[in-house]
Design an enzyme around this catalytic site. Sequence first.
Site, PDB file in Angstrom:
ATOM      1  N   VAL A 181      -9.027   9.480  -3.254  1.00 44.23           N
ATOM      2  CA  VAL A 181      -9.398   8.950  -1.945  1.00 44.23           C
ATOM      3  C   VAL A 181      -9.057  10.015  -0.916  1.00 44.23           C
ATOM      4  O   VAL A 181      -7.954  10.566  -0.928  1.00 44.23           O
ATOM      5  CB  VAL A 181      -8.638   7.645  -1.611  1.00 44.23           C
ATOM      6  CG1 VAL A 181      -9.172   7.040  -0.313  1.00 44.23           C
ATOM      7  CG2 VAL A 181      -8.731   6.642  -2.752  1.00 44.23           C
ATOM      8  N   TYR A 231       4.838  10.467 -10.927  1.00 43.07           N
ATOM      9  CA  TYR A 231       4.056   9.560 -10.076  1.00 43.07           C
ATOM     10  C   TYR A 231       3.278   8.585 -10.953  1.00 43.07           C
ATOM     11  O   TYR A 231       3.243   7.374 -10.708  1.00 43.07           O
ATOM     12  CB  TYR A 231       3.104  10.375  -9.191  1.00 43.07           C
ATOM     13  CG  TYR A 231       2.063   9.549  -8.472  1.00 43.07           C
ATOM     14  CD1 TYR A 231       2.416   8.778  -7.358  1.00 43.07           C
ATOM     15  CD2 TYR A 231       0.733   9.528  -8.895  1.00 43.07           C
ATOM     16  CE1 TYR A 231       1.459   8.017  -6.685  1.00 43.07           C
ATOM     17  CE2 TYR A 231      -0.223   8.772  -8.230  1.00 43.07           C
ATOM     18  CZ  TYR A 231       0.144   8.011  -7.130  1.00 43.07           C
ATOM     19  OH  TYR A 231      -0.794   7.254  -6.481  1.00 43.07           O
ATOM     20  N   ASN A 261       0.806  -1.215   0.000  1.00 51.92           N
ATOM     21  CA  ASN A 261       0.000   0.000   0.000  1.00 51.92           C
ATOM     22  C   ASN A 261       0.847   1.277   0.000  1.00 51.92           C
ATOM     23  O   ASN A 261       0.433   2.288  -0.566  1.00 51.92           O
ATOM     24  CB  ASN A 261      -0.930  -0.002   1.215  1.00 51.92           C
ATOM     25  CG  ASN A 261      -1.434   1.389   1.560  1.00 51.92           C
ATOM     26  OD1 ASN A 261      -2.303   1.931   0.889  1.00 51.92           O
ATOM     27  ND2 ASN A 261      -0.861   1.998   2.587  1.00 51.92           N
TER      28      ASN A 261
END
EC number: 1.1.1.270
Length: 260
Positions: free
Chosen positions: A201, A166, A97
């Site tokens: 998120v 990224y 994660n």
Amino acid sequence: GGGGAMERWTGRVALVTGASVGIGAAVARALVQHGMKVVGCARSVDKIEKLAAECQSAGYPGTLIPYKCDLSNEEEILSMFSAIKTLHQGVDVCINNAGLARPEPLLSGRTEGWRTMIDVNVMAVSICTREAYQSMKERDIDDGHIININSMNGHSVVPQSVVHFYSATKYAVTALTEGLRQELREAKTHIRATCISPGLVETGFAFKLHDNDPERAAATYESIRCLKAEDMANAVIYVLSAPPHVQIGDIQMRPTEQIS
């Protein structure tokens, strides 16, 4: 619900990287709620220790074991896996994660920011995957699961220069997850590989990306109703709950209101 389907994971060991905040913390909590032994790692463990205490006082059937680890350092990762072997036999579920974005465009970005993203988003994921697989293999675990937390940025390049590098690291995660699936097939195991690719998120992620512009970070989450870390935890439980003959390759999930 997936209660029954999660029963085979009771008492088994999951490693969750980046477990101190955001998605990692929510995933760690959900796995403890389903009776797993969860090793949660991060560079600072005080937040994981607090979460472990919360899980305990809530009476969850599993346990959360905080572990201090800098994922940009291979030696620390290897000694963590060695400690897990000594204390808990090994890893049955690996949730990669931990990840981060630095605002370093391709034309003007600093090498240091790029390197940090490569180290955590690509190298640490690969090292943890390898070590988790070796841990499963040496114990004849044939039903393990490796889950990479990817991103919708691993599937399309958005016109925002601060996330281009990224995005490249998340494209790498997409390729690594599929490559892993193929190698697991070649190895004739039933260990499964999955990635979960969320859009926005609501976590501290944008505040790290825009660390010199907290207003811009806050605006990222205020423009629409975002996914919550718990939505991601539910997706992880769904993936782990799938019957052994079902491998979910990728879950792409966005806030309903998200445009790109």
